[in-house]
Motif scaffolding. Structure first.
Motif, PDB file in Angstrom:
ATOM      1  N   ASN A 160       0.825  -1.201   0.000  1.00  0.00           N
ATOM      2  CA  ASN A 160       0.000   0.000   0.000  1.00  0.00           C
ATOM      3  C   ASN A 160       0.867   1.262   0.000  1.00  0.00           C
ATOM      4  OD1 ASN A 160      -2.475   1.462   0.132  1.00  0.00           O
ATOM      5  ND2 ASN A 160      -2.150   1.734   2.323  1.00  0.00           N
ATOM      6  N   LEU A 161       1.920   1.261   0.805  1.00  0.00           N
ATOM      7  CA  LEU A 161       2.828   2.419   0.842  1.00  0.00           C
ATOM      8  C   LEU A 161       3.538   2.601  -0.493  1.00  0.00           C
ATOM      9  CD1 LEU A 161       4.427   2.237   4.412  1.00  0.00           C
ATOM     10  CD2 LEU A 161       2.665   3.802   3.574  1.00  0.00           C
ATOM     11  N   LYS A 186       1.082   4.169  -2.955  1.00  0.00           N
ATOM     12  CA  LYS A 186       0.901   5.597  -2.667  1.00  0.00           C
ATOM     13  C   LYS A 186       2.127   6.407  -3.091  1.00  0.00           C
ATOM     14  CE  LYS A 186      -2.279   5.205   1.232  1.00  0.00           C
ATOM     15  NZ  LYS A 186      -2.457   5.459   2.669  1.00  0.00           N
ATOM     16  N   ALA A 190       2.213   6.704  -6.910  1.00  0.00           N
ATOM     17  CA  ALA A 190       1.221   7.680  -7.370  1.00  0.00           C
ATOM     18  C   ALA A 190       1.677   9.096  -7.052  1.00  0.00           C
ATOM     19  CB  ALA A 190      -0.142   7.398  -6.734  1.00  0.00           C
ATOM     20  N   ARG A 191       2.256   9.303  -5.881  1.00  0.00           N
ATOM     21  CA  ARG A 191       2.762  10.624  -5.502  1.00  0.00           C
ATOM     22  C   ARG A 191       3.909  11.023  -6.428  1.00  0.00           C
ATOM     23  NH1 ARG A 191       2.930  13.242  -0.361  1.00  0.00           N
ATOM     24  NH2 ARG A 191       0.908  12.203  -0.191  1.00  0.00           N
ATOM     25  N   ILE A 227       5.487  10.207   1.969  1.00  0.00           N
ATOM     26  CA  ILE A 227       4.525   9.185   2.410  1.00  0.00           C
ATOM     27  C   ILE A 227       4.901   8.657   3.791  1.00  0.00           C
ATOM     28  CG2 ILE A 227       3.619   6.864   1.925  1.00  0.00           C
ATOM     29  CD1 ILE A 227       2.451   9.078   0.131  1.00  0.00           C
TER      30      ILE A 227
END
Length: 105
Positions: free
Chosen positions: A20-21, A24, A27-28, A100
């Motif tokens: 999940n990290l 993210k 995407a960032r 993140i």
């Protein structure tokens, strides 16, 4: 429940959390990369944000990040070459991961 079951559940949970990290952070990174590219293209404000979103969504075309590189290379012809795009991507990967992690703490 045995200690083995507890340990297995813990590893599965950590794997899911780490995945999940990574998602993210990718995407960032793509959003930051899109904002950088938008600047090179002379886009500002809402146009820059909309363009950055197209970079983020381009990453869903295939596994890996080559789809993002291809999109940016096509869009930035004459403004940035593929090696510059890849270097910026590597730089922004580190920035995105740090952001993140900082947000998760």
């Amino acid at each position: 429940m045995t200690t083995f079951d507890d340990r297995e559940r813990g590893y599965e949970s950590k794997f899911a959390h780490d995945a999940n990290l990574r998602f993210k952070a990718d995407a960032r990174r793509n959003r930051l990369l899109g904002e950088w590219a938008a600047g090179l293209l002379g886009k500002t404000g809402d146009d820059a944000r909309a363009y950055a979103l197209t970079v983020v969504t381009s990453d869903f075309e295939e596994p890996g990040y080559e789809d993002v590189v291809r999109k940016l290379a096509a869009d930035l012809q004459g403004k940035a070459d593929e090696s510059e795009i890849r270097a910026k991507m590597a730089e922004l990967t580190l920035v995105a991961r740090r952001q993140i992690i900082d947000e998760a703490e």
